[in-house]
Each structure stands twice: as C-alpha cells, then as structure tokens.
Design a protein around this motif. Structure first.
Motif, short mmCIF file in Angstrom:
data_model
loop_
_atom_site.label_atom_id
_atom_site.label_comp_id
_atom_site.label_asym_id
_atom_site.label_seq_id
_atom_site.Cartn_x
_atom_site.Cartn_y
_atom_site.Cartn_z
N GLY A 1 13.66 7.72 -8.66
CA GLY A 1 12.23 7.58 -8.41
C GLY A 1 11.46 7.20 -9.66
O GLY A 1 10.45 6.49 -9.60
N ARG A 2 11.92 7.68 -10.80
CA ARG A 2 11.27 7.33 -12.08
C ARG A 2 11.52 5.86 -12.43
O ARG A 2 10.61 5.15 -12.87
N LEU A 3 12.76 5.42 -12.23
CA LEU A 3 13.08 4.02 -12.51
C LEU A 3 12.31 3.10 -11.57
O LEU A 3 11.79 2.05 -11.99
N PHE A 4 12.21 3.48 -10.29
CA PHE A 4 11.48 2.66 -9.32
C PHE A 4 10.03 2.49 -9.76
O PHE A 4 9.48 1.38 -9.72
N LEU A 5 9.40 3.58 -10.21
CA LEU A 5 7.99 3.52 -10.59
C LEU A 5 7.79 2.69 -11.85
O LEU A 5 6.74 2.05 -12.02
N LYS A 6 8.76 2.66 -12.74
CA LYS A 6 8.66 1.83 -13.94
C LYS A 6 8.76 0.34 -13.61
O LYS A 6 8.09 -0.50 -14.22
N LEU A 7 9.62 0.02 -12.64
CA LEU A 7 9.84 -1.38 -12.30
C LEU A 7 8.80 -1.94 -11.33
O LEU A 7 8.58 -3.15 -11.28
N TRP A 8 8.16 -1.06 -10.56
CA TRP A 8 7.22 -1.51 -9.53
C TRP A 8 6.08 -2.35 -10.10
O TRP A 8 5.79 -3.45 -9.58
N PRO A 9 5.37 -1.91 -11.15
CA PRO A 9 4.29 -2.76 -11.69
C PRO A 9 4.79 -4.11 -12.20
O PRO A 9 4.07 -5.12 -12.11
N LEU A 10 5.99 -4.14 -12.75
CA LEU A 10 6.54 -5.42 -13.21
C LEU A 10 6.79 -6.36 -12.04
O LEU A 10 6.55 -7.56 -12.13
N ASP B 1 4.33 14.89 -9.15
CA ASP B 1 5.02 14.47 -10.37
C ASP B 1 4.71 13.00 -10.56
O ASP B 1 5.42 12.14 -10.04
N PRO B 2 3.67 12.68 -11.31
CA PRO B 2 3.23 11.28 -11.46
C PRO B 2 4.24 10.35 -12.11
O PRO B 2 4.02 9.14 -12.14
N SER B 3 5.34 10.89 -12.62
CA SER B 3 6.36 10.03 -13.21
C SER B 3 7.31 9.47 -12.16
O SER B 3 8.15 8.62 -12.47
N ILE B 4 7.20 9.95 -10.91
CA ILE B 4 8.09 9.54 -9.82
C ILE B 4 7.30 8.77 -8.77
O ILE B 4 6.15 9.09 -8.48
N ALA B 5 7.93 7.75 -8.20
CA ALA B 5 7.29 6.97 -7.14
C ALA B 5 7.31 7.73 -5.82
O ALA B 5 8.36 8.27 -5.43
N LEU B 6 6.18 7.78 -5.17
CA LEU B 6 6.10 8.28 -3.79
C LEU B 6 6.12 7.06 -2.89
O LEU B 6 5.18 6.27 -2.86
N HIS C 1 0.81 -1.22 0.00
CA HIS C 1 0.00 0.00 0.00
C HIS C 1 0.85 1.28 0.00
O HIS C 1 0.34 2.36 -0.29
N ASP C 2 2.11 1.18 0.36
CA ASP C 2 2.93 2.36 0.65
C ASP C 2 3.62 2.94 -0.58
O ASP C 2 4.39 3.90 -0.45
N VAL C 3 3.36 2.41 -1.76
CA VAL C 3 3.97 2.90 -2.99
C VAL C 3 2.88 3.37 -3.94
O VAL C 3 2.00 2.60 -4.32
N VAL C 4 2.94 4.65 -4.30
CA VAL C 4 1.99 5.24 -5.26
C VAL C 4 2.76 6.22 -6.14
O VAL C 4 3.93 6.52 -5.89
N ALA C 5 2.11 6.73 -7.16
CA ALA C 5 2.70 7.78 -7.98
C ALA C 5 2.63 9.09 -7.21
O ALA C 5 1.63 9.40 -6.55
N ASP C 6 3.69 9.87 -7.27
CA ASP C 6 3.74 11.15 -6.56
C ASP C 6 2.72 12.10 -7.18
O ASP C 6 2.74 12.35 -8.39
#
Length: 415
Positions: free
Chosen positions: A256-265, A177-182, A169-174
């Motif tokens: 943060g951008r790389l993290f958000l790209k890899l998270w769904p995978l 800046d929705p391209s970065i992981a919050l 639950h603790d990972v969402v798009a910022d």
C-alpha cells in the motif's frame, strides 16, 4: 421487459427514452423486490381467474439464472442431496442445463502462484517502457499503469478484472495511516457515484455508478460491453452496504505504501493526455497514439504482463503461475503461510463463501509431503516400521525372498 428495465433503466445510451418513462436503474435489492411483488400479483390473478398468464415474462434472464443457481446451491447443501431429481421432473429447459456432467477436478500444481521471489524483477525490470531504461524520471522509465495494476493483484489480491472498474476518484491516502493508499473498488452498477456529480432527479441521495456513467459520459458499466471495454464482475463480498464498495487489503502493508508513492507519478503520465480524449472516469488508460486516453483493456494488460514475464526470463503460462491470476493465488498462499485464519482470508480475498478461498490456499504436493513428515517426527513413535517387523508378526508375504530372518530381525548375527 418490466423487470429488466428496473435493473437497467429505460434511458438509452443516446440519452433518449422511447417509453417516455425516464426510469433510472434501481438498486438490485429494490428491483428484485418490485419484480417479486408483480410476479406474486400475477400468480394471484392466475389463481383467481384461471388464466394461463405466466409471471416468467416479468422475470429477466439474469434473475432466472440466479433463481436456478440458488435452487441448486440449496439442494447440494441439503442433508437429502443424495435424493436427486430426475431430468424428467424438470419443467423448463433452462433448469436442465444444470444437470450437465462435470469433469473431475485435479489438485492444483505447485507453480500455480506467481513466484514471490521474482515480483520486484517483474515490476522494475519487466515493465520498462520502450527506450526508457536509462531515463532519470520514473514516469518516463516505467509503465507505471501496468505496475500499479500488478500491485493491486499481487499485494492486494484482486481478481484480474477488478482494477479495470477503478475510477481515479477511488484512490486516496488512508486516513488512519496517510502513508498507505486507500483503494476502494465499487460495484460497477450499484456503487455510489463520485461526489462530483449528482442525479438531478435524486437530490437527497447520490446516484449509482450505472446512472453516473450513462448521464455524464453516455457509457454503460464495463460488464455490459463485448469489445475491449469489457471487464467482468464476479459479485465479490462488499464491505459497505450503502456505498457498495470493497476495500483493497494490502498484505504486507508495504504494498500500500509503494502504491501510494507511484500513484502521483502515474497521474502525471495521465495528465499529458488531453482531457477531451479521456471522456470517462476510469483510472487506467491507454497511451497508444491511436487510442490514447481510452479505457485500458484487459487484453492489452495481459499482453503487457506476458512480455514483462518473458523479459525477466520466465515462461508465461497458467501452469507456471505466471499469468495475472497467479498473483491472486500467491496472495492467498502468503496469508495461509503467515497463519492468517480462514475467515480473515475470506474477507481479504472478498469471497462471498468461505469455501471459495480454498483453491487459493490449497497446499502443493511437496508441502503436503513436508507437513506429513513433520507430523511423523512429532509423533515420536520410535524406529520406522520395516518389512522385517511385519515378518515377525506373521506377514510372510512382504518378505518372499526371506531377507529378514528372525535372528537378523532381532539384531543377532546370522550363524
């Protein structure tokens, strides 16, 4: 013990409560306040009645340790810190342990931080899944779980244990800046529980994570375990007092951008494990068949990190900066090199004290030498001092062989 039950609650892991009190864990500040009031009341009774009752019984070991540490921290910061207390003046054995002699500290070596030039090699050559090197899908090719944890350490500066408290639950798009992981790391006890569950006894407020784990999963916070579930907690500086969480500050932001790209995978990998095997909220899980779905352990990550380091031709050693903690040191060093001020570095590293971030930004021996040489050039004082110049002013002991005669010193030829 009354005070301890305020912190932990009275309900056991099996959901039963022999005391029939059914107390939920209280927030640390509120529990400490109640304990202090009870202790003050007992001391008042002692004064009034002349009894020998001690309030220590109502103070849990955790609070006793905190009180002792706080006392010595205040004493060491005092202008009268040279006026040491003698051991005989202490009244309890618990306090005497703080007089143990400390060994001297040496400066950290140049290789204590992970070599930043090799980080992408580590991520995308080191963390390759067995037999997955040539597979087209990223989630089949890489151990995304280990890559994501390493990104949190290297690009977010987290301590090694902190990612193991992360919930899905603790990972969402910022939102800014929705391209970065919050990514937010919550206090394992007092952090606000996810919104998908509420304590029926607290309809007006969301429960804390200790209660959430106990009531929904029959688990304890990970610092409480002594087996592979254990993950420590060093009480970092939190950024939200009500929710009790800290934000991962990416530096540079591309992490943060790389993290958000890899998270769904990574979540697609997780979804392949049956939900009944994932009876917990923790984000990082094991994929080994015998323990598939269980929370990932720090020991397993350290082994995976070691193998990845060796796979790219490096030696895994603390002295080389190639253990997981070396990433946090590189994070701090990058901030200092970029000119980030000390207060901002403290917040990014989530240190409760500004002095705590010093080891993470301490210059190496070669950097000290380079800085002093640069400073010397800026002084622009002319030619360097030579032994001959010292002889000129009567310091003959620096020239016992007479190599620097007066005429040679003045630039004249010796006749």
């Amino acid at each position: 013990m009354f005070s301890e039950r305020l912190h932990t609650g009275t309900i056991g892991e099996n959901g039963k409560d022999p005391s029939l009190l059914f107390w939920s864990p209280r927030r640390q500040g509120y529990a400490r306040q109640l304990s202090t009031e009870v202790k003050d009341f007992l001391e008042w009774l002692t004064t009034q009645n002349g009894t020998q009752a001690s309030a220590d019984h109502y103070t849990c070991r955790y609070e006793q340790q905190l009180n002792n540490l706080a006392f010595y921290a205040r004493r060491n910061r005092s202008i009268l810190k040279h006026a040491r207390l003698s051991k005989s003046s202490l009244t309890t054995d618990r306090a005497k342990i703080f007089f143990r002699r400390k060994s001297s500290k040496s400066l950290s070596g140049e290789q204590k931080r992970f070599p930043n030039s090799r980080i992408y090699d580590l991520l995308f050559e080191g963390f390759v899944r067995p037999g997955g090197k040539n597979k087209p899908r990223w989630e089949d090719r890489f151990s995304l779980r280990d890559i994501l944890i390493t990104i949190l350490l290297h690009g977010g500066g987290l301590r090694e244990s902190e990612p193991f408290h992360l919930y899905i639950h603790d990972v969402v798009a910022d939102p800014f800046d929705p391209s970065i992981a919050l990514v937010r790391i919550f206090h394992p006890y007092e952090g606000e529980a996810p919104s998908d569950w509420r304590d029926p006894r607290r309809s007006k407020s969301r429960a804390n994570r200790e209660t959430y784990l106990l009531r929904k999963y029959g688990m304890k916070p990970r610092p409480e375990y002594t087996n592979n579930l254990h993950a420590g907690w060093k009480n970092p500086m939190l950024e939200d007092e009500s929710g009790k969480w800290m934000k991962v500050h990416w530096f540079p932001s591309d992490w943060g951008r790389l993290f958000l790209k890899l998270w769904p995978l990574y979540l697609s990998q997780v979804s392949r494990i049956k939900s009944e095997l994932r009876n917990h909220p923790f984000a990082f899980i094991s994929f080994r068949k015998s323990i598939a779905g269980q929370p990932y352990s720090i020991a397993a990550y350290e082994l995976a990190h070691q193998r990845a380091v060796e796979r790219i031709g490096l030696v895994s050693a603390k002295s080389e900066g190639t253990t997981p903690h070396g990433h946090r040191h590189d994070f701090g060093r990058r901030m200092r090199t970029a000119g980030v001020d000390a207060i901002t570095r403290q917040r990014a590293l989530h240190h409760s004290s500004i002095e705590s971030q010093i080891p993470y930004v301490q210059p190496s021996a070669s950097e000290v030498s380079a800085a002093l040489e640069a400073a010397e050039r800026r002084l622009n004082v002319g030619a360097k001092t030579t032994p001959g110049e010292l002889v000129r002013f009567g310091f003959d002991e620096v020239d016992p062989l007479g190599l620097f005669s007066g005429r040679q010193l003045l630039g004249e030829s010796a006749q």
